[in-house]
Design a protein around this motif. Structure first.
Motif, PDB file in Angstrom:
ATOM      1  N   LEU A  22       0.848  -1.196   0.000  1.00 43.79           N
ATOM      2  CA  LEU A  22       0.000   0.000   0.000  1.00 43.79           C
ATOM      3  C   LEU A  22       0.880   1.240   0.000  1.00 43.79           C
ATOM      4  CD1 LEU A  22      -2.953  -0.681   2.473  1.00 43.79           C
ATOM      5  CD2 LEU A  22      -2.841  -1.075   0.021  1.00 43.79           C
ATOM      6  N   HIS A  23       0.486   2.233  -0.779  1.00 43.37           N
ATOM      7  CA  HIS A  23       1.177   3.519  -0.799  1.00 43.37           C
ATOM      8  C   HIS A  23       0.381   4.531   0.026  1.00 43.37           C
ATOM      9  CE1 HIS A  23       4.017   3.120  -4.476  1.00 43.37           C
ATOM     10  NE2 HIS A  23       3.822   1.947  -3.907  1.00 43.37           N
ATOM     11  N   ARG A  24       1.092   5.390   0.697  1.00 39.55           N
ATOM     12  CA  ARG A  24       0.469   6.536   1.352  1.00 39.55           C
ATOM     13  C   ARG A  24       0.368   7.650   0.315  1.00 39.55           C
ATOM     14  NH1 ARG A  24      -2.344   7.779   5.954  1.00 39.55           N
ATOM     15  NH2 ARG A  24      -1.102   6.136   6.944  1.00 39.55           N
ATOM     16  N   PHE A  25      -0.818   8.222   0.136  1.00 39.60           N
ATOM     17  CA  PHE A  25      -0.957   9.288  -0.851  1.00 39.60           C
ATOM     18  C   PHE A  25      -1.354  10.598  -0.187  1.00 39.60           C
ATOM     19  CE2 PHE A  25      -5.387   7.812  -0.695  1.00 39.60           C
ATOM     20  CZ  PHE A  25      -6.094   9.013  -0.722  1.00 39.60           C
ATOM     21  N   ARG A  26      -0.926  11.673  -0.826  1.00 44.58           N
ATOM     22  CA  ARG A  26      -1.340  13.024  -0.446  1.00 44.58           C
ATOM     23  C   ARG A  26      -1.808  13.700  -1.726  1.00 44.58           C
ATOM     24  NH1 ARG A  26       0.265  18.396  -0.007  1.00 44.58           N
ATOM     25  NH2 ARG A  26      -0.249  19.396   1.988  1.00 44.58           N
ATOM     26  N   LEU A  27      -3.049  14.121  -1.748  1.00 47.04           N
ATOM     27  CA  LEU A  27      -3.650  14.648  -2.965  1.00 47.04           C
ATOM     28  C   LEU A  27      -4.179  16.051  -2.695  1.00 47.04           C
ATOM     29  CD1 LEU A  27      -6.071  12.587  -5.239  1.00 47.04           C
ATOM     30  CD2 LEU A  27      -6.224  15.051  -5.012  1.00 47.04           C
ATOM     31  N   GLU A  28      -3.674  17.025  -3.458  1.00 44.33           N
ATOM     32  CA  GLU A  28      -4.186  18.401  -3.397  1.00 44.33           C
ATOM     33  C   GLU A  28      -4.992  18.666  -4.658  1.00 44.33           C
ATOM     34  OE1 GLU A  28      -1.538  21.590  -2.715  1.00 44.33           O
ATOM     35  OE2 GLU A  28      -0.559  20.671  -0.980  1.00 44.33           O
ATOM     36  N   ALA A  29      -6.192  19.189  -4.486  1.00 47.93           N
ATOM     37  CA  ALA A  29      -7.054  19.450  -5.643  1.00 47.93           C
ATOM     38  C   ALA A  29      -8.034  20.562  -5.293  1.00 47.93           C
ATOM     39  CB  ALA A  29      -7.820  18.178  -6.031  1.00 47.93           C
ATOM     40  N   PRO A  30      -8.610  21.222  -6.305  1.00 47.81           N
ATOM     41  CA  PRO A  30      -9.646  22.225  -6.018  1.00 47.81           C
ATOM     42  C   PRO A  30     -10.775  21.603  -5.199  1.00 47.81           C
ATOM     43  CG  PRO A  30      -8.961  22.360  -8.309  1.00 47.81           C
ATOM     44  CD  PRO A  30      -8.309  21.140  -7.741  1.00 47.81           C
ATOM     45  N   PRO A  58      -9.252   7.353   1.920  1.00 46.40           N
ATOM     46  CA  PRO A  58      -8.828   8.616   2.522  1.00 46.40           C
ATOM     47  C   PRO A  58      -8.868   8.525   4.051  1.00 46.40           C
ATOM     48  CG  PRO A  58     -10.469   8.974   0.794  1.00 46.40           C
ATOM     49  CD  PRO A  58     -10.456   7.508   1.094  1.00 46.40           C
ATOM     50  N   ARG A  59      -7.799   8.946   4.695  1.00 51.12           N
ATOM     51  CA  ARG A  59      -7.739   8.940   6.160  1.00 51.12           C
ATOM     52  C   ARG A  59      -8.046  10.311   6.745  1.00 51.12           C
ATOM     53  NH1 ARG A  59      -8.145   3.592   7.116  1.00 51.12           N
ATOM     54  NH2 ARG A  59      -6.553   2.403   5.994  1.00 51.12           N
ATOM     55  N   THR A  60      -7.593  11.354   6.044  1.00 50.59           N
ATOM     56  CA  THR A  60      -7.865  12.719   6.518  1.00 50.59           C
ATOM     57  C   THR A  60      -8.268  13.579   5.330  1.00 50.59           C
ATOM     58  OG1 THR A  60      -5.563  13.453   6.240  1.00 50.59           O
ATOM     59  CG2 THR A  60      -6.167  12.515   8.373  1.00 50.59           C
ATOM     60  N   THR A  61      -9.162  14.498   5.567  1.00 52.21           N
ATOM     61  CA  THR A  61      -9.586  15.462   4.550  1.00 52.21           C
ATOM     62  C   THR A  61      -9.554  16.846   5.171  1.00 52.21           C
ATOM     63  OG1 THR A  61     -11.075  13.801   3.601  1.00 52.21           O
ATOM     64  CG2 THR A  61     -11.401  16.075   2.913  1.00 52.21           C
ATOM     65  N   GLU A  62      -8.837  17.762   4.511  1.00 53.78           N
ATOM     66  CA  GLU A  62      -8.697  19.117   5.054  1.00 53.78           C
ATOM     67  C   GLU A  62      -8.913  20.119   3.926  1.00 53.78           C
ATOM     68  OE1 GLU A  62      -5.277  21.934   7.175  1.00 53.78           O
ATOM     69  OE2 GLU A  62      -4.897  19.801   6.798  1.00 53.78           O
ATOM     70  N   THR A  63      -9.720  21.116   4.178  1.00 53.32           N
ATOM     71  CA  THR A  63      -9.955  22.170   3.196  1.00 53.32           C
ATOM     72  C   THR A  63      -9.195  23.421   3.604  1.00 53.32           C
ATOM     73  OG1 THR A  63     -12.166  21.302   2.705  1.00 53.32           O
ATOM     74  CG2 THR A  63     -11.695  23.558   2.021  1.00 53.32           C
ATOM     75  N   GLN A  64      -8.366  23.909   2.662  1.00 56.95           N
ATOM     76  CA  GLN A  64      -7.590  25.127   2.893  1.00 56.95           C
ATOM     77  C   GLN A  64      -7.997  26.147   1.843  1.00 56.95           C
ATOM     78  OE1 GLN A  64      -3.573  23.680   2.548  1.00 56.95           O
ATOM     79  NE2 GLN A  64      -3.652  22.486   4.438  1.00 56.95           N
ATOM     80  N   GLY A  65      -9.018  26.944   2.161  1.00 56.11           N
ATOM     81  CA  GLY A  65      -9.548  27.891   1.194  1.00 56.11           C
ATOM     82  C   GLY A  65     -10.207  27.151   0.051  1.00 56.11           C
ATOM     83  N   ALA A  66      -9.700  27.392  -1.163  1.00 51.03           N
ATOM     84  CA  ALA A  66     -10.277  26.750  -2.348  1.00 51.03           C
ATOM     85  C   ALA A  66      -9.618  25.417  -2.668  1.00 51.03           C
ATOM     86  CB  ALA A  66     -10.140  27.687  -3.549  1.00 51.03           C
ATOM     87  N   VAL A  67      -8.697  24.987  -1.795  1.00 50.02           N
ATOM     88  CA  VAL A  67      -7.945  23.752  -2.036  1.00 50.02           C
ATOM     89  C   VAL A  67      -8.315  22.707  -0.996  1.00 50.02           C
ATOM     90  CG1 VAL A  67      -5.648  22.702  -2.154  1.00 50.02           C
ATOM     91  CG2 VAL A  67      -6.039  24.978  -3.118  1.00 50.02           C
ATOM     92  N   CYS A  68      -8.465  21.478  -1.441  1.00 45.82           N
ATOM     93  CA  CYS A  68      -8.747  20.364  -0.541  1.00 45.82           C
ATOM     94  C   CYS A  68      -7.537  19.431  -0.531  1.00 45.82           C
ATOM     95  CB  CYS A  68      -9.986  19.612  -1.020  1.00 45.82           C
ATOM     96  SG  CYS A  68     -10.446  18.231   0.047  1.00 45.82           S
ATOM     97  N   VAL A  69      -7.146  18.970   0.653  1.00 47.10           N
ATOM     98  CA  VAL A  69      -6.013  18.065   0.800  1.00 47.10           C
ATOM     99  C   VAL A  69      -6.511  16.743   1.374  1.00 47.10           C
ATOM    100  CG1 VAL A  69      -3.762  17.672   1.851  1.00 47.10           C
ATOM    101  CG2 VAL A  69      -4.427  19.989   1.167  1.00 47.10           C
ATOM    102  N   LEU A  70      -6.316  15.666   0.610  1.00 46.56           N
ATOM    103  CA  LEU A  70      -6.688  14.323   1.054  1.00 46.56           C
ATOM    104  C   LEU A  70      -5.420  13.526   1.328  1.00 46.56           C
ATOM    105  CD1 LEU A  70      -9.406  13.384  -1.604  1.00 46.56           C
ATOM    106  CD2 LEU A  70      -9.818  14.153   0.720  1.00 46.56           C
ATOM    107  N   GLU A  71      -5.400  12.787   2.426  1.00 42.93           N
ATOM    108  CA  GLU A  71      -4.307  11.870   2.703  1.00 42.93           C
ATOM    109  C   GLU A  71      -4.892  10.517   3.047  1.00 42.93           C
ATOM    110  OE1 GLU A  71      -1.379  13.146   5.457  1.00 42.93           O
ATOM    111  OE2 GLU A  71      -1.046  15.087   4.490  1.00 42.93           O
ATOM    112  N   GLY A  72      -4.256   9.451   2.564  1.00 43.11           N
ATOM    113  CA  GLY A  72      -4.773   8.121   2.835  1.00 43.11           C
ATOM    114  C   GLY A  72      -3.905   7.044   2.222  1.00 43.11           C
ATOM    115  N   ASP A  73      -4.481   5.859   2.037  1.00 44.46           N
ATOM    116  CA  ASP A  73      -3.763   4.704   1.498  1.00 44.46           C
ATOM    117  C   ASP A  73      -4.397   4.259   0.187  1.00 44.46           C
ATOM    118  OD1 ASP A  73      -2.209   4.624   3.844  1.00 44.46           O
ATOM    119  OD2 ASP A  73      -3.729   3.421   4.867  1.00 44.46           O
ATOM    120  N   ILE A  74      -3.531   3.732  -0.700  1.00 48.23           N
ATOM    121  CA  ILE A  74      -4.011   3.204  -1.971  1.00 48.23           C
ATOM    122  C   ILE A  74      -3.138   2.016  -2.360  1.00 48.23           C
ATOM    123  CG2 ILE A  74      -2.576   4.843  -3.273  1.00 48.23           C
ATOM    124  CD1 ILE A  74      -4.713   4.810  -5.471  1.00 48.23           C
TER     125      ILE A  74
END
Length: 656
Positions: free
Chosen positions: A551-559, A577-593
């Motif tokens: 399994l890879h740990r991923f970090r994904l930034e997207a609108p 996805p393990r964590t979801t964080e919204t920073q203004g207009a950007v969303c950051v997802l972290e998790g396993d794939i």
């Protein structure tokens, strides 16, 4: 003349090779700057590198800076070729980590800085491409500190960003003193008292940089040449020179192997102590062997030149050691530096194309594996197939092109699949005794397999007296256990287990009257090597094994407004996805794939995020396969899971 072995590292397309060209030009080594786009750079020598515009193999080139000779090693930036970077790290005195002023900190940038910090390699940060539209200055310095989680010292300011006239103005500001004082109590006291002299700050900067405590940040452009002089000054003044006693015992490490025009092996080695001379007989490798050095070369003023001797601190090209491999020591062994990055998590089978001779393909792949040990080859003699381990799909394309261009061999590939592992579930024991049952071997072996904590690997121990039989028989059992664990009950490598020898026995050397040693009456290593796989797989059967996938740990930034489209796709790819964080207009997802799904996500991400998504992935751990049938891997051994088949093959092979 002092030596400095310097690595240039970066995420792909940050401008690392272009920076190498500019440094060589600024130092007066080359008259004309090569272009990555035109395929005319000094370090990208492979036709494939020039065509694709990426670095695939590390390359060494040198240039002088006053009284320092810099051996500069340009490394690949694409994560599929991380093995090339890994080998270089063990021979560096310092590094320059290149970051794009436009794209900023990227996935590979973070991986590289974490590794450089862990190894304590002094590192400067060079922010490239300040002449490009969208280039950032002070904001990017903050991003480097936050994203890389390191203390940074701005070495000046960038002006006229995003224009052809962009430039770097050197100068340490108050922020530098704040960072340096955090690691120096005396400097902090002088700072509070207002009695800090500039030379004291500069000395603290050099000392803390060499200790890897802080990272100076420079700005510039490899295209226009802006910022080159301050960077070269920083390389000379802030990074440590190579050490080592030329009069001491020879000790070096091979970090690259290539083949010359006549097919001869050429080893690239860092000499840490002693002096390597032509005609020396040099011990190398594991198990140790000895070879005669027929020629050596060193790097000087942008090229490599013949030499009679290579003293400590330098990098040598070495001829004459036919069996040399990457990672081998020269002379006195050094402590192995191990692996800094995760192993490959994918594999594929190479399929010969029309007119491609399987024997020639086997030889070519073997030679490629010599140059890249992390291209793990797996030969299946029964099916006449060869599998290779991979970091990603780009690496597969490069292997295909290399075989075509350098060996004239056309190949294809089967579907890429994940490289799983097996872990024992519990404990299991098995034993076979001399002249009992259908044991045809003159050996008694008992083995117990116990599950061990994840990450512990394989350990082998004894519950019998070491003097109960010749040591060579114990060694034969241990070596065969480790070899047999490469293929478990489902065909995958078995790891994280303890194997204990619980029973042993043998027939001493015997002979008939008036005759010599009779092998049919006496145990040999063959008996123990032949019986061990049968006992081991029976113990594994009783312990049980479970297949785990990477399994890879991923970090994904997207609108943030694309999250609704992303989540169903992530679920379909079995990403969690393990964590979801919204920073203004950007969303950051972290998790396993799952590793096998990373490439599909990379392909779909641009369309799902209007081209604005950024994905960072790295191997994290193995997890039990919980969906679908248990993955099976075809065996390439004599299949001890089938006792009758195994005994037929082994006894026929040995002529017994």
């Amino acid at each position: 003349m002092h030596m400095l072995n310097l690595g240039i590292l970066a995420h792909v397309d940050a401008g690392k090779t272009s920076l190498t060209e500019r440094l060589l030009h600024t130092a007066g080594v080359i008259d004309e700057i090569g272009s990555v786009d035109d395929g005319s750079t000094r370090t990208d020598t492979l036709a494939l590198e020039r065509r694709r515009g990426i670095t695939i193999k590390s390359a060494v080139v040198s240039f002088p800076v006053d009284d320092v000779t810099v051996n500069l090693i340009d490394t690949p930036g694409h994560p599929d070729f991380i093995a090339e970077v890994e080998r270089v790290l063990g021979v560096l005195d310092g590094a320059v980590l290149v970051v794009s002023a436009v794209e900023g900190v990227q996935a590979q940038t973070r991986v590289l800085m974490r590794t450089l910090r862990r190894l304590g390699i002094p590192t400067l940060v060079f922010v490239n491409k300040i002449d490009r539209r969208g280039a950032r200055g002070a904001e990017l310095v903050r991003s480097v500190a936050e994203r890389l989680k390191v203390p940074v010292v701005p070495m000046g300011t960038a002006e006229r960003l995003g224009t052809p006239d962009a430039r770097f103005v050197p100068g340490l500001g108050p922020a530098a003193l704040d960072v340096l004082a955090d690691h120096d109590d005396d400097l902090l006291a002088a700072y509070v008292e207002g009695a800090v002299r500039p030379e004291r700050v500069r000395a603290a900067l050099a000392e803390q940089t060499r200790q890897g405590l802080v990272h100076p940040v420079y700005f510039g452009s490899a295209v226009t040449g802006a910022g080159m002089d301050p960077l070269i000054t920083g390389i000379r003044e802030l990074l440590p020179a190579a050490g080592g006693d030329p009069a001491g015992p020879l000790s070096g490490t091979v970090f690259k192997v290539e083949r010359g025009p006549a097919g001869e092996k050429i080893a690239y080695a860092r000499v840490f102590t002693g002096t390597l001379r032509v005609r020396d007989r040099v011990p190398f490798g594991d198990p140790p062997q000895e070879g005669k050095v027929t020629a050596v070369g060193v790097f000087d003023h942008g090229t490599d030149v013949p030499a009679d001797a290579v003293p400590a601190g330098r990098i040598a090209r070495v001829w004459g050691l036919a069996d040399i491999r990457i990672g081998d020591f020269l002379g006195v062994p050094r402590k192995p530096y191990g692996h800094f990055f995760a192993p490959p998590t994918l594999e594929t089978v190479v399929v010969p194309g029309p007119g491609t001779d399987p024997g020639a393909l086997h030889l070519a792949l073997t030679q490629l594996a010599e140059q890249d040990p992390l291209i793990g080859l797996r030969h299946d003699e029964v099916r006449r197939e060869t599998g290779v381990s991979l970091y990603g799909e780009v690496q597969k394309e490069v292997v295909q092109a290399t075989l075509a261009e350098e060996y004239g061999l056309e190949v294809g590939f089967r579907e890429t699949t994940p490289l799983c592992v097996e872990r024992p579930i519990g404990s299991g024991t098995a034993a076979e005794f001399v002249k009992k049952g259908d044991n045809p071997f003159l050996a008694t072996i008992g083995l117990r397999v116990d599950a061990a904590p994840p990450g512990s690997g394989v350990t082998f121990g004894l519950e019998v007296e070491l003097g109960a039989m010749p040591y060579a028989f114990f060694k034969a059992v241990e070596d065969t256990v480790r070899e047999s664990l490469e293929q478990g009950l489902h065909g995958w490598r078995v790891t994280d287990c303890r194997v204990t020898m619980t029973h042993s026995g043998y027939c001493p050397r015997q002979s008939h009257a008036h005759q010599g040693f009779d092998k049919s009456m006496s145990s040999t290593g063959y008996d123990f090597r032949g019986l061990t796989p049968l006992v081991l797989v029976e113990a594994l059967r009783r312990a049980g094994t479970r297949v785990h996938e990477p399994l890879h740990r991923f970090r994904l930034e997207a609108p943030a407004d694309t999250l609704g489209a992303l989540l169903p796709v992530l679920a379909a790819l079995r990403a969690v996805p393990r964590t979801t964080e919204t920073q203004g207009a950007v969303c950051v997802l972290e998790g396993d794939i799952p590793a096998a799904r990373v490439h599909a996500l990379e392909q779909r991400l641009p369309g799902l995020t209007r081209g604005e998504g950024e994905l960072e992935c790295a191997f994290d751990h193995y997890a039990p396969v919980t969906q679908g049938p248990v993955p099976e891997r075809p065996r390439t051994d004599h299949n001890p899971l089938n006792r009758k088949e195994y005994l037929l093959k082994v006894t026929r092979r040995t002529g017994s």
